[in-house]
Design a protein around this motif. Structure first.
Motif, short mmCIF file in Angstrom:
data_model
loop_
_atom_site.label_atom_id
_atom_site.label_comp_id
_atom_site.label_asym_id
_atom_site.label_seq_id
_atom_site.Cartn_x
_atom_site.Cartn_y
_atom_site.Cartn_z
N ARG A 84 -2.04 33.06 -37.69
CA ARG A 84 -0.61 33.34 -37.79
C ARG A 84 0.19 32.04 -37.69
O ARG A 84 1.16 31.82 -38.44
N ASP A 141 -0.11 30.08 -40.90
CA ASP A 141 0.75 30.65 -41.94
C ASP A 141 2.20 30.19 -41.76
O ASP A 141 2.89 29.85 -42.73
N SER A 201 4.35 27.84 -44.36
CA SER A 201 5.65 28.29 -44.87
C SER A 201 6.74 27.26 -44.56
O SER A 201 7.59 26.95 -45.39
#
Length: 214
Positions: free
Chosen positions: A129, A132, A136
């Protein structure tokens, strides 16, 4: 120190203590390769003292520095789980000491504590997580922001001042942020001209107010 490793975030105190009991301390002199890109290895390294650089070989054979790590940081934790070849080379930048846990010792401790596997999986999920989110963030951040973020990540506080003392070339920084050397050169000049950084004897002194975007 094991608590700081994402893989072990959810482990109980007894499990952390059991893992710590299996760790072996190892010391290496400056400019020693600890692990090689592409080789199979099965150990986690926690840096007790010293600094290392994490690098890869570019298409032309040049060394590309990905990041630098210091005391309290770590590398190689995923090899405890997947036994895949190393994705990068790690070498010492100064005499360094490590606490090392092998995959065999890790599995032996986990076999004695069935709930440990669930906690490790929770740690892996958190790591994914966070990866990610970072991907981003970098995708949305312009080159200036990536340079500023990289400088802040590499900086160490000395006498109340943030200093990047590693002898990084502009090309090294460019490789880290995925930009051209010319672009990095321009950004560093703008940062220095605006008073956000100061370059002294190859050290970069950072103003605490360094923004991540212009």
């Amino acid at each position: 120190m094991l608590k700081n490793i994402p893989l072990f975030t959810y482990l109980t105190e007894p499990d952390l203590a059991a893992l710590s009991g299996e760790a072996v301390n190892k010391s290496f002199p400056k400019n020693t390769v600890i692990i090689n890109e592409g080789e199979k290895s099965d150990s986690l390294y926690v840096i007790l003292s010293g600094r290392v650089k994490v690098m890869m070989s570019g298409p032309d054979g040049r060394e590309i520095i990905l990041t630098m790590l210091g005391a309290g940081e770590f590398f190689g934790e995923l090899s405890l789980v997947d036994s895949q070849p190393r994705s990068a080379t790690v070498a010492t930048m100064e005499p360094s000491q490590f606490s090392v846990i092998s995959k065999g010792d890790f599995k032996r401790v986990m076999a004695k504590s069935p709930q440990m596997a669930d906690h490790v999986m929770m740690g892996l999920a958190q790591r994914l997580r966070e990866a990610d989110k970072k991907i981003s963030s970098l995708a949305l951040m312009d080159v200036y922001g990536r340079v500023a973020r990289t400088l802040l990540q590499l900086a160490v506080k000395r006498e109340g001042v943030l200093v990047v003392s590693d002898k990084l070339s502009q090309q090294d920084i460019a490789n880290m942020v995925g930009a051209s050397r010319e672009m990095v050169n321009r950004i560093l000049k703008e940062l220095e001209g605006s008073g956000y950084i100061k370059v002294e004897s190859k050290n970069i002194i950072i103003n605490d107010q360094l923004p991540l975007s212009l």
